[in-house]
Write a protein that holds these residues in place. Structure first.
Motif, PDB file in Angstrom:
ATOM      1  N   LEU A  13      13.626 -14.808 -24.909  1.00 32.30           N
ATOM      2  CA  LEU A  13      12.795 -14.637 -23.713  1.00 32.30           C
ATOM      3  C   LEU A  13      12.837 -13.200 -23.227  1.00 32.30           C
ATOM      4  CD1 LEU A  13      13.514 -17.898 -21.663  1.00 32.30           C
ATOM      5  CD2 LEU A  13      11.361 -17.235 -22.769  1.00 32.30           C
ATOM      6  N   ALA A  14      14.018 -12.600 -23.262  1.00 35.81           N
ATOM      7  CA  ALA A  14      14.151 -11.215 -22.799  1.00 35.81           C
ATOM      8  C   ALA A  14      13.320 -10.271 -23.666  1.00 35.81           C
ATOM      9  CB  ALA A  14      15.621 -10.799 -22.817  1.00 35.81           C
ATOM     10  N   VAL A  15      13.332 -10.495 -24.974  1.00 34.55           N
ATOM     11  CA  VAL A  15      12.521  -9.666 -25.861  1.00 34.55           C
ATOM     12  C   VAL A  15      11.043  -9.834 -25.558  1.00 34.55           C
ATOM     13  CG1 VAL A  15      11.818  -9.312 -28.265  1.00 34.55           C
ATOM     14  CG2 VAL A  15      14.237  -9.608 -27.707  1.00 34.55           C
ATOM     15  N   GLY A  16      10.607 -11.092 -25.346  1.00 29.88           N
ATOM     16  CA  GLY A  16       9.206 -11.335 -25.031  1.00 29.88           C
ATOM     17  C   GLY A  16       8.784 -10.712 -23.715  1.00 29.88           C
ATOM     18  N   ILE A  17       9.627 -10.861 -22.702  1.00 33.98           N
ATOM     19  CA  ILE A  17       9.309 -10.279 -21.393  1.00 33.98           C
ATOM     20  C   ILE A  17       9.259  -8.756 -21.474  1.00 33.98           C
ATOM     21  CG2 ILE A  17      10.209  -9.961 -19.053  1.00 33.98           C
ATOM     22  CD1 ILE A  17      11.306 -12.839 -19.252  1.00 33.98           C
ATOM     23  N   LEU A  65      12.185   3.925 -26.463  1.00 35.22           N
ATOM     24  CA  LEU A  65      13.605   3.930 -26.092  1.00 35.22           C
ATOM     25  C   LEU A  65      13.952   2.720 -25.246  1.00 35.22           C
ATOM     26  CD1 LEU A  65      14.252   7.712 -25.281  1.00 35.22           C
ATOM     27  CD2 LEU A  65      15.232   6.370 -27.164  1.00 35.22           C
ATOM     28  N   PHE A  66      13.034   2.342 -24.371  1.00 39.30           N
ATOM     29  CA  PHE A  66      13.231   1.139 -23.565  1.00 39.30           C
ATOM     30  C   PHE A  66      13.355  -0.096 -24.462  1.00 39.30           C
ATOM     31  CE2 PHE A  66      10.977  -2.558 -21.748  1.00 39.30           C
ATOM     32  CZ  PHE A  66      11.867  -2.894 -20.739  1.00 39.30           C
ATOM     33  N   LEU A  67      12.471  -0.235 -25.428  1.00 39.63           N
ATOM     34  CA  LEU A  67      12.501  -1.392 -26.320  1.00 39.63           C
ATOM     35  C   LEU A  67      13.771  -1.405 -27.176  1.00 39.63           C
ATOM     36  CD1 LEU A  67       8.776  -1.536 -27.507  1.00 39.63           C
ATOM     37  CD2 LEU A  67       9.889  -2.985 -25.803  1.00 39.63           C
ATOM     38  N   ILE A  68      14.177  -0.229 -27.646  1.00 39.30           N
ATOM     39  CA  ILE A  68      15.401  -0.152 -28.453  1.00 39.30           C
ATOM     40  C   ILE A  68      16.614  -0.570 -27.633  1.00 39.30           C
ATOM     41  CG2 ILE A  68      16.961   1.458 -29.620  1.00 39.30           C
ATOM     42  CD1 ILE A  68      14.463   3.020 -30.513  1.00 39.30           C
ATOM     43  N   ASN A  69      16.678  -0.102 -26.398  1.00 40.22           N
ATOM     44  CA  ASN A  69      17.795  -0.471 -25.526  1.00 40.22           C
ATOM     45  C   ASN A  69      17.793  -1.957 -25.211  1.00 40.22           C
ATOM     46  OD1 ASN A  69      19.602   1.884 -24.315  1.00 40.22           O
ATOM     47  ND2 ASN A  69      17.564   2.719 -24.695  1.00 40.22           N
ATOM     48  N   VAL A  70      16.612  -2.510 -24.958  1.00 42.27           N
ATOM     49  CA  VAL A  70      16.523  -3.959 -24.709  1.00 42.27           C
ATOM     50  C   VAL A  70      17.036  -4.727 -25.915  1.00 42.27           C
ATOM     51  CG1 VAL A  70      14.926  -5.889 -24.423  1.00 42.27           C
ATOM     52  CG2 VAL A  70      14.682  -3.836 -23.005  1.00 42.27           C
ATOM     53  N   LEU A  71      16.603  -4.323 -27.099  1.00 44.89           N
ATOM     54  CA  LEU A  71      17.050  -5.012 -28.311  1.00 44.89           C
ATOM     55  C   LEU A  71      18.561  -4.918 -28.472  1.00 44.89           C
ATOM     56  CD1 LEU A  71      16.237  -6.500 -30.901  1.00 44.89           C
ATOM     57  CD2 LEU A  71      15.982  -4.275 -32.013  1.00 44.89           C
ATOM     58  N   LEU A  81      23.273 -14.454 -17.635  1.00 51.62           N
ATOM     59  CA  LEU A  81      23.127 -13.568 -16.482  1.00 51.62           C
ATOM     60  C   LEU A  81      23.230 -12.098 -16.883  1.00 51.62           C
ATOM     61  CD1 LEU A  81      25.105 -15.404 -13.648  1.00 51.62           C
ATOM     62  CD2 LEU A  81      22.633 -15.079 -13.856  1.00 51.62           C
ATOM     63  N   ALA A  82      24.093 -11.821 -17.855  1.00 52.87           N
ATOM     64  CA  ALA A  82      24.221 -10.439 -18.322  1.00 52.87           C
ATOM     65  C   ALA A  82      22.898  -9.951 -18.915  1.00 52.87           C
ATOM     66  CB  ALA A  82      25.341 -10.341 -19.356  1.00 52.87           C
ATOM     67  N   ILE A  83      22.242 -10.814 -19.666  1.00 53.39           N
ATOM     68  CA  ILE A  83      20.935 -10.442 -20.229  1.00 53.39           C
ATOM     69  C   ILE A  83      19.937 -10.181 -19.112  1.00 53.39           C
ATOM     70  CG2 ILE A  83      18.985 -11.288 -21.589  1.00 53.39           C
ATOM     71  CD1 ILE A  83      20.974 -12.870 -23.263  1.00 53.39           C
ATOM     72  N   VAL A 152       6.899  -7.641 -34.247  1.00 50.55           N
ATOM     73  CA  VAL A 152       7.571  -7.927 -35.518  1.00 50.55           C
ATOM     74  C   VAL A 152       8.861  -7.123 -35.644  1.00 50.55           C
ATOM     75  CG1 VAL A 152       7.377  -7.700 -38.023  1.00 50.55           C
ATOM     76  CG2 VAL A 152       5.462  -8.609 -36.707  1.00 50.55           C
ATOM     77  N   VAL A 153       8.788  -5.836 -35.273  1.00 52.28           N
ATOM     78  CA  VAL A 153       9.967  -4.973 -35.360  1.00 52.28           C
ATOM     79  C   VAL A 153      11.070  -5.458 -34.429  1.00 52.28           C
ATOM     80  CG1 VAL A 153      10.823  -2.640 -34.891  1.00 52.28           C
ATOM     81  CG2 VAL A 153       8.650  -2.963 -36.086  1.00 52.28           C
ATOM     82  N   MET A 154      10.713  -5.974 -33.262  1.00 52.70           N
ATOM     83  CA  MET A 154      11.711  -6.452 -32.307  1.00 52.70           C
ATOM     84  C   MET A 154      12.294  -7.803 -32.728  1.00 52.70           C
ATOM     85  SD  MET A 154      12.174  -4.329 -29.691  1.00 52.70           S
ATOM     86  CE  MET A 154      12.600  -5.286 -28.235  1.00 52.70           C
ATOM     87  N   LEU A 155      11.446  -8.693 -33.194  1.00 52.83           N
ATOM     88  CA  LEU A 155      11.894 -10.062 -33.475  1.00 52.83           C
ATOM     89  C   LEU A 155      12.586 -10.199 -34.825  1.00 52.83           C
ATOM     90  CD1 LEU A 155       8.862 -12.095 -32.073  1.00 52.83           C
ATOM     91  CD2 LEU A 155      11.125 -11.793 -31.050  1.00 52.83           C
ATOM     92  N   THR A 156      12.269  -9.323 -35.775  1.00 55.59           N
ATOM     93  CA  THR A 156      12.901  -9.428 -37.100  1.00 55.59           C
ATOM     94  C   THR A 156      14.418  -9.254 -37.034  1.00 55.59           C
ATOM     95  OG1 THR A 156      10.887  -8.728 -38.247  1.00 55.59           O
ATOM     96  CG2 THR A 156      12.983  -8.460 -39.421  1.00 55.59           C
ATOM     97  N   PRO A 157      14.934  -8.172 -36.420  1.00 50.25           N
ATOM     98  CA  PRO A 157      16.405  -8.080 -36.321  1.00 50.25           C
ATOM     99  C   PRO A 157      17.009  -9.196 -35.482  1.00 50.25           C
ATOM    100  CG  PRO A 157      15.341  -6.325 -35.049  1.00 50.25           C
ATOM    101  CD  PRO A 157      14.281  -6.970 -35.877  1.00 50.25           C
ATOM    102  N   MET A 158      16.255  -9.665 -34.457  1.00 50.10           N
ATOM    103  CA  MET A 158      16.755 -10.795 -33.680  1.00 50.10           C
ATOM    104  C   MET A 158      16.935 -12.022 -34.562  1.00 50.10           C
ATOM    105  SD  MET A 158      17.575 -10.562 -30.505  1.00 50.10           S
ATOM    106  CE  MET A 158      17.522 -12.336 -30.289  1.00 50.10           C
TER     107      MET A 158
END
Length: 597
Positions: A13-17, A65-71, A81-83, A152-158
């Motif tokens: 959910l955090a990745v999607g948001i 950079l924001f997306l990399i940090n989120v990942l 809660l930490a997420i 795809v780049v975000m969800l693949t490593p997840m």
């Protein structure tokens, strides 16, 4: 290593948001493709185009950079809660420049900032430029494609990390566990219904020292419990799984007899705790519980047994619940230092221990050092000799087991009085059991018909299930608790009476000279006393007769009547530099060695 299902849902959910809320990348690309250099020069000549490009590149960089940090924070998070808080904080940082921009327009930061943020080109509507520029063609499709690519780049490593977490990829495959000195004196044993050695389903009592279970535990690759791995005990001889079947021959009785295989203990997660358990050992005869524990951690949701053992508090059952501490290490090495600089960390992450003439090393991390002089040890009381270089089995048996619990096995060679020496066909060995050394009697060790039994027994030796200390067991001596590499500097005891007057091992009778304690019974064989090769009478001292016996008037009276042959053998087990060696050399020079050499 792994996370709860709720955390995994929160991660996705955090990745999607984050993908939905991140607008820096699409805005930056939109502006670069929407506004060509010619348009800016015509419409806003005061704007330098390279600054326009640089600002948008920085905007795009900020978005990624924001997306990399989120990942990153999502992948390492183990709490919902930490997420939530971490993603919220990153979102605030991402839009901090937009917030400052809006505040500056109202002269909240300074007049110059207000002028800068209210210039006319910030008010220009660029959306109507679509009809005037070919650059607007296909922009919508490009942005959609880019968003899909980013997803795809975000969800693949997840997805990869989630799969590896569930498969235990990030958890140690083998761990070495060391228990404390606790003893469950009247451990209740219930033999399985499939037992061929004992009455099926019957109860028994044994002395359970938790140190018997020290050693290596391997992760079960096929089973988990509550989403966490199960670790099962390995052999103490070679760190492989225990054999599935026991031997048939029993050298303690005539004829053939079947034996149960050794059932390994386990570490597993159950009802909010990590537990140490064995399916045969109970706390009471009426115990009926899903979590049949002998030791347990404090309540935890951790998926990593290693961290729970290292950092958590544990309780152990000794008839009552007592606090205890366990220690554990992952058996995978990272470099040669992990091998205590006594071995080489190979490409498989295991230590290849050094074997040299002066010293060789044992143990998962090569932590046990056995010096060459300690491959043979000598008893203080009788001068009895024990060697790690001699095997206790019948010649030609091809049995090569030479260690238990990462300590060398010593075989009795000679020196004990006749009434304490092994019986015909038997032999004595000294081996480690997790915290104490045993001296045990191997009945039939030199009997070829008993090799099947002793092959299985040596390979599947276990401090508890071998029953060495039970009544009529095979143990002759036991040492005090020790974690040394060899059995020197350690007191030994004969096993005596068993009743409520004594401790869990019964009456312990010191084996040292004059029943002393604190001196240790065995010592390493140092450099032996030099002695001439020829043990003949030296002419001219006591006459020329071929007499090799020390006369009664010799100045060292205790040697009177002893032969040169005797001194030749005595020198082999006497340390160089000792008082005894000086006496032997006096006899050699004056009586036994020709020319006084």
């Amino acid at each position: 290593p792994n996370v709860e299902t709720s955390v995994r849902i929160a991660q996705y959910l955090a990745v999607g948001i984050a993908m939905v809320m991140e607008d820096e990348v699409p805005i930056g690309i939109y502006l670069l493709r929407r506004l060509p250099k010619a348009y800016l020069r015509t419409k806003f000549p005061e704007i330098r185009y390279w600054r326009f490009v640089a600002s948008n590149v920085m905007r795009i960089s900020l978005g990624y950079l924001f997306l990399i940090n989120v990942l990153y924070i999502v992948l390492i998070a183990d709490d919902v809660l930490a997420i939530f808080y971490d993603v919220l904080a990153l979102q605030f940082c991402l839009h901090l420049d937009d917030i400052c921009f809006q505040i500056a327009k109202y002269d909240a930061i300074g007049r110059r900032m207000q002028i800068a943020t209210t210039r006319k080109y910030f008010k220009e509507d660029i959306h109507d430029y679509k009809e005037k520029s070919k650059r607007g063609r296909g922009l919508r499709f490009f942005l959609k494609s880019l968003n899909f690519f980013d997803a795809v780049v975000m969800l693949t490593p997840m997805a990869i990390v989630s799969y590896r977490q569930q498969s235990g990829y990030y958890q140690c495959t083998e761990i070495s566990v060391t228990f404390g000195s606790e003893i469950y004196r009247d451990a209740i044993i219930k033999w399985p219904d499939s037992s061929v050695q004992y009455a099926p389903g019957s109860f028994d009592k044994m002395v359970l020292a938790y140190s018997y279970f020290n050693g290596v535990y391997m992760k079960d690759l096929n089973k988990t419990n509550d989403g966490r791995p199960i670790y099962f005990e390995l052999k103490k001889s070679d760190r492989t799984p225990f054999d599935d079947q026991g031997p048939s021959y029993n050298p303690y009785n005539l004829g053939w007899w079947r034996f149960d295989a050794v059932r390994p203990a386990q570490f597993m997660y159950c009802d909010g705790r990590w537990i140490f358990t064995h399916p045969y050992v109970f706390k009471s005869r009426n115990e009926e519980t899903k979590c049949q524990w002998l030791a347990r951690s404090e309540e935890t949701s951790s998926f990593d047994l290693l961290s729970v053992i290292r950092n958590g508090k544990w309780e152990v059952w000794q008839g009552t619940i007592q606090d205890t501490r366990l220690s554990a290490k992952c058996n995978t090495c990272e470099d040669d230092a992990t091998c205590n600089l006594n071995g080489i960390c190979n490409k498989d992450g295991m230590c290849d221990c050094n074997v040299e003439d002066s010293v060789y090393h044992l143990g998962v991390h090569c932590q046990v050092r056995v010096k060459s002089e300690c491959r043979t040890i000598i008893g203080e009381k009788y001068g009895d000799i024990w060697s790690n270089e001699i095997k206790p089995w019948v010649a030609g048996s091809n049995l090569t087991i030479d260690q238990e619990y990462d300590r060398p096995i010593y075989t009795y060679v000679e020196g004990l009085p006749d009434n304490q020496s092994p019986m015909e066909g038997a032999n004595f060995v000294m081996l480690y059991s997790g915290s104490r050394w045993f001296v045990i009697n191997l009945v039939g060790a030199l009997d070829e018909e008993a090799l099947v039994y002793w092959r299985w027994q040596s390979q599947n030796f276990h401090g508890l299930w071998t029953r060495a200390f039970e009544d009529n067991g095979i143990a002759i001596q036991v040492s005090e608790p020790t974690y040394g590499s060899v059995p020197t500097e350690t007191d030994f005891f004969y096993l005596g009476r068993r009743n409520s007057q004594f401790g869990p091992y019964g009456e312990l009778i010191p084996a040292q000279v004059n029943n002393q304690t604190g001196n240790g019974l065995y010592r390493c064989k140092d450099r032996t006393c030099p002695y001439c090769k020829s043990a003949r009478l030296r002419p001219g001292i006591w006459g020329n007769q071929a007499n090799v016996t020390v006369p009664s008037d010799f100045y060292i009276s205790k040697y009177a009547g002893l032969s040169c042959d005797y001194f030749s053998e005595l020198a082999k087990i006497t340390d160089e530099g000792s008082m005894e060696c000086q006496g032997i050399q006096s006899v050699a020079k004056m009586l036994c060695c020709p020319g006084g050499t």
